[in-house]
Design an enzyme around this catalytic site. Sequence first.
Site, PDB file in Angstrom:
ATOM      1  N   GLY A  12      -8.955 -48.931 -12.355  1.00  0.00           N
ATOM      2  CA  GLY A  12      -9.722 -47.958 -11.567  1.00  0.00           C
ATOM      3  C   GLY A  12     -11.150 -47.735 -12.033  1.00  0.00           C
ATOM      4  N   SER A  13     -11.723 -48.727 -12.737  1.00  0.00           N
ATOM      5  CA  SER A  13     -13.118 -48.503 -13.167  1.00  0.00           C
ATOM      6  C   SER A  13     -14.046 -48.453 -11.964  1.00  0.00           C
ATOM      7  CB  SER A  13     -13.561 -49.549 -14.190  1.00  0.00           C
ATOM      8  OG  SER A  13     -13.643 -50.825 -13.620  1.00  0.00           O
ATOM      9  N   ASN A  14     -13.754 -49.223 -10.923  1.00  0.00           N
ATOM     10  CA  ASN A  14     -14.579 -49.123  -9.702  1.00  0.00           C
ATOM     11  C   ASN A  14     -14.402 -47.773  -9.034  1.00  0.00           C
ATOM     12  OD1 ASN A  14     -16.167 -51.648  -8.726  1.00  0.00           O
ATOM     13  ND2 ASN A  14     -14.290 -52.462  -9.661  1.00  0.00           N
ATOM     14  N   LEU A  83      -3.919 -54.179  -4.608  1.00  0.00           N
ATOM     15  CA  LEU A  83      -3.335 -55.514  -4.580  1.00  0.00           C
ATOM     16  C   LEU A  83      -2.283 -55.736  -3.496  1.00  0.00           C
ATOM     17  CD1 LEU A  83      -3.125 -56.137  -8.419  1.00  0.00           C
ATOM     18  CD2 LEU A  83      -4.995 -56.566  -6.823  1.00  0.00           C
ATOM     19  N   ILE A  86      -2.537 -54.616   3.476  1.00  0.00           N
ATOM     20  CA  ILE A  86      -2.615 -53.443   4.360  1.00  0.00           C
ATOM     21  C   ILE A  86      -1.882 -53.779   5.665  1.00  0.00           C
ATOM     22  CG2 ILE A  86      -4.208 -52.003   5.709  1.00  0.00           C
ATOM     23  CD1 ILE A  86      -4.289 -51.420   2.685  1.00  0.00           C
ATOM     24  N   HIS A 102     -13.902 -57.971  -3.585  1.00  0.00           N
ATOM     25  CA  HIS A 102     -13.193 -59.083  -4.212  1.00  0.00           C
ATOM     26  C   HIS A 102     -14.120 -59.701  -5.261  1.00  0.00           C
ATOM     27  CE1 HIS A 102     -10.050 -62.068  -4.534  1.00  0.00           C
ATOM     28  NE2 HIS A 102     -11.017 -62.953  -4.675  1.00  0.00           N
ATOM     29  N   GLU A 172     -20.225 -55.274  -9.443  1.00  0.00           N
ATOM     30  CA  GLU A 172     -19.417 -54.332  -8.647  1.00  0.00           C
ATOM     31  C   GLU A 172     -19.931 -52.904  -8.817  1.00  0.00           C
ATOM     32  OE1 GLU A 172     -15.185 -56.629  -8.294  1.00  0.00           O
ATOM     33  OE2 GLU A 172     -15.388 -55.274  -9.989  1.00  0.00           O
TER      34      GLU A 172
HETATM   35  C1  GAR Z   1     -12.107 -55.572  -9.538  1.00  0.00           C
HETATM   36  O1  GAR Z   1     -12.783 -56.597 -10.198  1.00  0.00           O
HETATM   37  C2  GAR Z   1     -11.892 -55.921  -8.076  1.00  0.00           C
HETATM   38  O2  GAR Z   1     -12.916 -56.708  -7.540  1.00  0.00           O
HETATM   39  C3  GAR Z   1     -10.616 -56.711  -8.146  1.00  0.00           C
HETATM   40  O3  GAR Z   1      -9.815 -56.021  -9.077  1.00  0.00           O
HETATM   41  C4  GAR Z   1     -10.679 -55.452 -10.063  1.00  0.00           C
HETATM   42  C5  GAR Z   1     -10.253 -54.020 -10.254  1.00  0.00           C
HETATM   43  O4  GAR Z   1     -10.889 -53.455 -11.375  1.00  0.00           O
HETATM   44  N1  GAR Z   1      -9.980 -56.811  -6.856  1.00  0.00           N
HETATM   45  C6  GAR Z   1      -9.268 -57.859  -6.487  1.00  0.00           C
HETATM   46  O5  GAR Z   1      -9.076 -58.826  -7.213  1.00  0.00           O
HETATM   47  C7  GAR Z   1      -8.711 -57.780  -5.071  1.00  0.00           C
HETATM   48  N2  GAR Z   1      -8.189 -59.031  -4.642  1.00  0.00           N
HETATM   49  P1  GAR Z   1     -10.867 -51.894 -11.597  1.00  0.00           P
HETATM   50  O6  GAR Z   1      -9.413 -51.436 -11.413  1.00  0.00           O
HETATM   51  O7  GAR Z   1     -11.341 -51.675 -12.982  1.00  0.00           O
HETATM   52  O8  GAR Z   1     -11.763 -51.276 -10.580  1.00  0.00           O
END
Ligand code: GAR
Length: 187
Positions: A12-14, A83, A86, A102, A172
């Site tokens: 969940g850093s994003n 992941l 939907i 992505h 990101e």
């Molecule tokens: C992120 O890098 C995102 O782009 C990727 O998961 C990571 C989540 O990081 N998403 C995918 O691979 C979707 N297919 P986070 O939990 O630290 O935000």
Amino acid sequence: MKNIAILASGSGSNAENIVNYFKDREDISFKIYSNKKDAFVLERAKRLGVPCESFLKSELEDGTLLSKLISEKVDFVVLAGFLLKIPDAMLSVFPDRIVNIHPSLLPKYGGKGMYGMKVHEAVVAAGEKESGITIHIIDDHYDEGSVVFQTTVPVLPTDSPEDVAHKVHELEYKYFPQVIDELISKL
Ligand code: GAR
């Protein structure tokens, strides 16, 4: 008030970065949902004071989560490291209103099973000279739909998958909140 649902499966850093970007905006409210009840994103949400809850995969598939999003008057859905696929019913209720990020230059290194470190490992194994991020409105296929934003970062021959992950995460954090801001300004 625009109500944004963030769906996340992992760290969940994003999600945290998005919430922080909008923290002084009184016209935007967030709630974070995770399909993993022990996902670190829920800890982050509690620390940030953002409402959060977990749900079961079956509740995504049988419409329980969708009913909740409707009753909570959600305007826009952000997938931030989410992941699961939907379901079509959710796509119909939120047409052009579900955005995903992505960690590669789609259509390369996308599709079912391609997420997180698996993407960066594949990029390094293939000897790619660049990687990047793709932000797209989702459709009924994994990692497809109209691309809203892409940007690249060099991959050096000495880079490990962790190095690439770090560079991609920086992209990101810089761009995802800005793109979300633009998308929701059009609602
Ligand atoms: C992120 O890098 C995102 O782009 C990727 O998961 C990571 C989540 O990081 N998403 C995918 O691979 C979707 N297919 P986070 O939990 O630290 O935000």
